[in-house]
Design an enzyme around this catalytic site. Structure first.
Site, PDB file in Angstrom:
ATOM      1  CE  LYS A 229       4.927  -2.201  -2.474  1.00 24.88           C
ATOM      2  NZ  LYS A 229       3.730  -2.888  -2.879  1.00 24.88           N
TER       3      LYS A 229
ATOM      4  CG  HIS B 254       7.203   1.736  -0.460  1.00 26.69           C
ATOM      5  ND1 HIS B 254       6.657   0.611   0.124  1.00 26.69           N
ATOM      6  CD2 HIS B 254       6.193   2.610  -0.640  1.00 26.69           C
ATOM      7  CE1 HIS B 254       5.355   0.809   0.287  1.00 26.69           C
ATOM      8  NE2 HIS B 254       5.048   2.014  -0.164  1.00 26.69           N
TER       9      HIS B 254
ATOM     10  CB  SER C 237       7.371   2.193   3.044  1.00 28.35           C
ATOM     11  OG  SER C 237       8.613   1.571   2.774  1.00 28.35           O
TER      12      SER C 237
ATOM     13  N   GLY D 266      10.155  -0.790   4.463  1.00 23.03           N
ATOM     14  CA  GLY D 266      11.542  -0.335   4.510  1.00 23.03           C
ATOM     15  C   GLY D 266      11.732   1.101   4.988  1.00 23.03           C
TER      16      GLY D 266
END
Length: 143
Positions: free
Chosen positions: A44, A71, A112, A114
């Protein structure tokens, strides 16, 4: 006019001090590496905008590691480190990087959950600066 102990302080002196402080913060910003990623594997990454606190100077940086399950784990390490330097930061998004050091290839992709998808084209430009002898590609594919 300002005065210190009954002595006038010229505005030139004050602006000179402020100018040096701003230059020092800009220097500190310039010393922050554009890229810090793991030397191998798929992991990531996040694209972060680092800004001088109470200033306008900023730059984007790329951070990625296999040790991050999510992340936000990367951001949770980056943010306090930048704050310690007098900076503030904002995550612009994330994705994944596939790093093959033997073949000198980097592939940027994904997003990601989030933070949303980083602008991979910006991330790739940063990576090209740090890995100028690599073949670097990106796509909006999730895998």
């Amino acid at each position: 006019m300002l005065s210190v102990a009954s002595r006038p302080v010229s505005s030139l002196c004050v602006s000179g001090v402020l100018g040096r402080a701003a230059a020092t913060m800009a220097d500190a910003l310039a010393k922050i590496p554009d890229v810090e990623i793991d030397p191998e594997g798929t992991f990531k990454y996040i694209l972060v905008r680092v800004k001088v606190k109470d200033g306008d100077a900023n730059k984007d940086i790329v951070r990625g590691t296999k040790s991050a399950e999510y992340h936000n784990h990367i951001f949770e390490k980056v943010s306090p480190a930048m704050e310690a330097l007098g900076m503030e930061c904002k995550c612009l998004g994330g994705g994944k990087i596939e790093h093959n050091s033997q073949e000198k290839k980097l592939r940027v992709f994904g997003e990601s959950t989030g933070f949303g998808k980083a602008d991979h084209s910006v991330s790739v430009e940063k990576l090209k600066g740090a890995f100028s002898d690599y073949e670097i590609t990106w796509s909006d594919d999730k895998k």
